[in-house]
Design a protein around this motif. Structure first.
Motif, PDB file in Angstrom:
ATOM      1  N   THR A  71       0.905  -1.189  -0.036  1.00 35.51           N
ATOM      2  CA  THR A  71      -0.023   0.112  -0.122  1.00 35.51           C
ATOM      3  C   THR A  71       1.009   1.369  -0.154  1.00 35.51           C
ATOM      4  O   THR A  71       0.519   2.294  -0.801  1.00 35.51           O
ATOM      5  N   ASN A 113      -6.989 -12.061   1.191  1.00 33.21           N
ATOM      6  CA  ASN A 113      -7.348 -11.532   2.516  1.00 33.21           C
ATOM      7  C   ASN A 113      -8.745 -12.207   2.955  1.00 33.21           C
ATOM      8  O   ASN A 113      -9.745 -12.082   2.972  1.00 33.21           O
ATOM      9  N   SER A 129     -10.852 -12.950   6.391  1.00 34.48           N
ATOM     10  CA  SER A 129     -11.156 -12.306   7.633  1.00 34.48           C
ATOM     11  C   SER A 129      -9.673 -11.513   8.327  1.00 34.48           C
ATOM     12  O   SER A 129      -9.288 -11.622   9.367  1.00 34.48           O
ATOM     13  N   GLY A 130      -9.226 -10.873   7.362  1.00 30.97           N
ATOM     14  CA  GLY A 130      -8.141 -10.019   7.750  1.00 30.97           C
ATOM     15  C   GLY A 130      -6.775 -10.557   7.715  1.00 30.97           C
ATOM     16  O   GLY A 130      -5.760  -9.837   8.169  1.00 30.97           O
ATOM     17  N   HIS A 131      -6.516 -11.774   7.255  1.00 26.68           N
ATOM     18  CA  HIS A 131      -5.398 -12.336   7.476  1.00 26.68           C
ATOM     19  C   HIS A 131      -5.073 -12.428   5.865  1.00 26.68           C
ATOM     20  O   HIS A 131      -5.772 -13.175   4.929  1.00 26.68           O
ATOM     21  N   ARG A 132      -3.823 -11.945   5.420  1.00 26.05           N
ATOM     22  CA  ARG A 132      -3.260 -12.165   4.060  1.00 26.05           C
ATOM     23  C   ARG A 132      -2.606 -13.200   3.999  1.00 26.05           C
ATOM     24  O   ARG A 132      -1.634 -13.711   4.696  1.00 26.05           O
ATOM     25  N   LYS A 154     -16.256 -13.258   5.718  1.00 23.77           N
ATOM     26  CA  LYS A 154     -14.799 -13.223   5.776  1.00 23.77           C
ATOM     27  C   LYS A 154     -14.115 -12.074   4.820  1.00 23.77           C
ATOM     28  O   LYS A 154     -12.892 -12.050   4.637  1.00 23.77           O
ATOM     29  N   GLY A 155     -15.043 -11.457   4.063  1.00 27.93           N
ATOM     30  CA  GLY A 155     -14.432 -10.644   2.880  1.00 27.93           C
ATOM     31  C   GLY A 155     -14.081 -11.568   1.703  1.00 27.93           C
ATOM     32  O   GLY A 155     -14.428 -11.172   0.816  1.00 27.93           O
ATOM     33  N   GLN A 156     -13.172 -12.299   1.855  1.00 29.28           N
ATOM     34  CA  GLN A 156     -12.736 -13.270   0.911  1.00 29.28           C
ATOM     35  C   GLN A 156     -12.916 -14.836   1.339  1.00 29.28           C
ATOM     36  O   GLN A 156     -12.330 -15.090   2.519  1.00 29.28           O
TER      37      GLN A 156
END
Ligand code: ATP
Ligand code: MG
Length: 651
Positions: free
Chosen positions: A455, A526, A528-531, A560-562
């Motif tokens: 980023t 990503n 749940s916030g884990h990459r 989970k987002g993804q």
């Protein structure tokens, strides 16, 4: 062994390997430091491994700033690549085999082409091209099977200063036509038919189709490979053997500037529309020769085999230019690893006494799925070094390569590089480094890798870190531009992270400072916030005894987002079941952790791959997202029917 245990084992070089090697640990450290502290001095010395017509006085002129990107090496020097790969060896090794040709059908005779013979053949082909009107700077498309004429054609172009663009013979007429148009080639070199894996592709028919409309004035030079009937375009098509009879084999090499283009080559198209990568003469050759000698620990008299196709950059640098610049004996294989059966690679190694062998993880995974007997029935005792390229290699496949193929005796060099980089960028060196399965480990001489925050674009210092992989300074083998589109070159590689060459890949630098390629940046998900890199989940799946191959992508997930969507190909003979699905889910949980638990597992009889065998995750992503309308550029897909099947059986 579990996946985690596999990934933490290391393999130090044996005493014998270390003693034999050009580069041991101390030499690597010394040379690497020299290459970074004094690049001009280092490269000026390394450049002496090629013969210059006019020596250079300037080593490097490079700028990575957007809007003014330029890359020049040895810019006032002149040389000829073909003279370096052929002529200069005549005095010392004219009767040595330059190319061993192994045909598709093992019942046909292999051929041994000496440097003297190669010299004559290249001169002939060069004179034929000249007679067809090809001049210095003109583009020639080469669409040939893996036959010696492919090498003659590439070197003939280099000899007269024409720019070759090799198109893999498995590509369709449309893909070929687009590449002929892309570089405005006036001549295409092809063969009547290409035998491969016992099947035949009518190459000349494909050319006719590719050239039928706006390209109907492009000439075609046809090599007779099988003698099949072919449709002829009068006045435009020429048989190579007839034209060769009319010319002498004596063709003086053209004096080329170090920065004159040597070739254009399209990338594999794994992530989007293929890019026409331009490599030039001097820097490319120096880098090809040095990396070939160092990475494979090549020594005089070795028989070296790179199993790639000349249609890929691996074939350019490591079948042809690197080995021949070093005066090596290089093997060229027309066939496929599974024909007549899955033992073919290992049989060819025994037949020709191969010392170094270089292939791709996709081939290894396919062969691993066929069982060990195909390997163990052969001797392979000539092997000294094994290599891999193209994708991250799963520790499971690495382990199989090391133990079963190499009998735990041969170091594996896991070489990370790209069409764009011209040669190896990161790899362990056989005599210098304790190998870590699945890691590309160490930067090559002159390569300054940096890990950036995706980023902020800031450099992440220290060890035990992860981010995107960029390179801070130029190396001689770096691509110079995208053919006809310098803007795209700047935008693709220099706009996301200012002042760096951006590779598009993610990486991790572990506690020891070793590099691990985690896959394309686009393939990081990503959850749940884990990459996490999808490669990690794939490796865990492949480590299961019933799984032959796996591809993992992210898809939108409400909570989970993804979510994690897995396409799984089972080992030969295994049947899919709900139970097995559960078993795999638990397996991944125990290998990596609950966070990596697959949300969806779809059984995939085949995975969509590029012609070079790389999984096209961008297509799998679309299928997982239920977005079939926009699959993007599919022209480099090996087998389009695989995609239809996956769509039909989507979970
Ligand atoms: P396109 O650029 O058109 O999407 P592509 O990137 O597949 O296609 P190539 O130049 O053939 O085209 O491949 C280079 C890529 O292959 C690297 O960027 C990297 O993702 C992958 N790769 C190559 N070697 C390795 C390796 N040893 N370990 C991990 N990844 C590798
Ligand atoms: Mg790429």
């Amino acid at each position: 062994m579990t996946e985690t245990a596999l990934a933490t084992a290391t393999y130090a070089p044996s005493e014998a390997t270390r003693k034999h090697a050009h580069v041991d640990a101390a030499t690597y450290d010394k040379m690497y430091a020299a290459s970074i502290n004094d690049p001009d001095g280092f490269w000026s010395e390394q450049a002496q491994r090629v013969d210059w017509i006019k020596p250079f006085t300037k080593v490097k002129d490079v700028n990575f700033d957007l809007g003014n990107v330029h890359i020049k090496w040895f810019e006032d020097g002149t040389l000829n690549v073909a003279a370096n790969c052929v002529d200069r060896h005549l005095a010392t090794r004219g009767d040595q085999t330059a190319i061993i040709w192994e045909p598709d059908d093992p019942k046909d005779a292999a051929r041994h082409i000496t440097y003297k013979e190669l010299h004559g053949q290249v001169g002939k082909m060069a004179n034929v091209l000249k007679a067809m009107g090809v001049k210095k700077g003109d583009r020639v498309v080469i669409y040939l099977p893996m036959i010696p004429e492919a090498a003659y054609a590439m070197l003939a172009c280099a000899r007269i200063g024409a720019i070759h663009s090799v198109v893999f013979a498995g590509f369709s007429p449309d893909a070929l036509g687009a590449r002929v148009t892309g570089c405005d080639a006036r001549v295409v070199i092809t063969a009547d038919t290409a035998p491969r894996g016992g099947r035949a592709t009518k190459l000349k028919d494909n050319v006719n189709q590719a050239l039928r409309h706006d390209l109907n004035d492009v000439k075609c030079l046809v090599v007779r490979r099988t003698g099949d009937q072919i449709a002829w375009r009068d006045g435009l098509d020429f048989w190579y053997h007839e034209e060769a009879d009319k010319v002498s084999s004596d063709c003086p090499p053209e004096e080329m500037n170090a920065e004159d283009p040597l070739f254009i080559l399209y990338t594999s198209g794994s992530t989007g529309q293929p890019k026409g990568v331009v490599h030039t003469t001097g820097g490319y050759l120096v880098y090809a020769a040095l990396t070939h000698q160092t990475t494979f620990d090549y020594h005089e008299g070795d028989v070296y085999w790179c199993g790639a196709d000349v249609g890929w950059v691996t074939g350019h640098t490591y079948i042809l230019y690197g080995p021949l610049a070093n005066g090596a004996t290089t093997l060229m294989f027309e066939g496929v690893p599974t024909y007549p059966d899955a033992s073919r690679f290992w049989q060819v190694i025994d037949k020709h006494g191969v010392n170094q062998f270089y292939t791709a993880p996709t081939a290894l995974r396919a062969l691993m799925g066929q069982g060990d007997e195909f390997v163990t029935q052969t001797s392979r005792k000539s092997l000294r070094i094994l290599g891999t390229v193209g994708e991250p290699i799963n520790p499971e496949a690495w382990n199989w390569y090391y133990k079963v193929v190499g009998d735990s005796r041969c170091p594996i060099v896991d070489t990370w590089w790209q069409t764009e980089t011209g040669g190896h960028m990161m790899t362990p060196l056989p005599g210098a480094h304790a190998l870590k399965p699945g890691a590309a480990q160490k930067p090559f001489f002159g390569v300054k890798p940096v890990v950036l925050d995706p980023t902020s674009g800031q450099i992440i210092e220290g060890n035990g870190v992860e981010g995107v992989l960029a390179i801070a300074d130029s190396w001689p083998g770096q691509m110079r531009t995208v053919w006809g589109d310098h803007d795209r070159f700047e935008k693709t590689y220099f706009s996301d992270y200012k002042g760096y060459y951006f590779s598009g890949d993610g990486c991790r630098r572990d506690e020891d400072g070793d590099y691990w390629i985690t896959g394309r940046v686009d393939d990081v998900i990503n959850v749940s916030g884990h990459r996490m890199g999808t490669a990690e989940v794939e490796s865990a799946l492949v480590a299961h005894a019933k799984v032959a191959e796996a591809a993992v992508v992210g898809y939108p997930h409400d909570i989970k987002g993804q979510g994690i969507y897995c396409y799984v190909t089972l080992m030969h003979g295994e049947t899919p079941s709900e139970e097995l699905r559960k078993e795999l889910r638990n397996w991944v949980r125990s290998e990596i952790g609950p966070i990596a638990s697959p949300d969806v597992i779809q059984w995939a009889p085949g995975l969509p791959k590029t012609r070079s065998g790389k999984i096209m995750r961008r297509i799998l992503r679309k299928i997982a997202e239920n977005d079939f309308g926009a699959l993007g550029d599919t022209s480099t897909l090996a087998d389009p029917s695989v995609v239809d099947d996956l769509i039909a059986n989507r979970k």
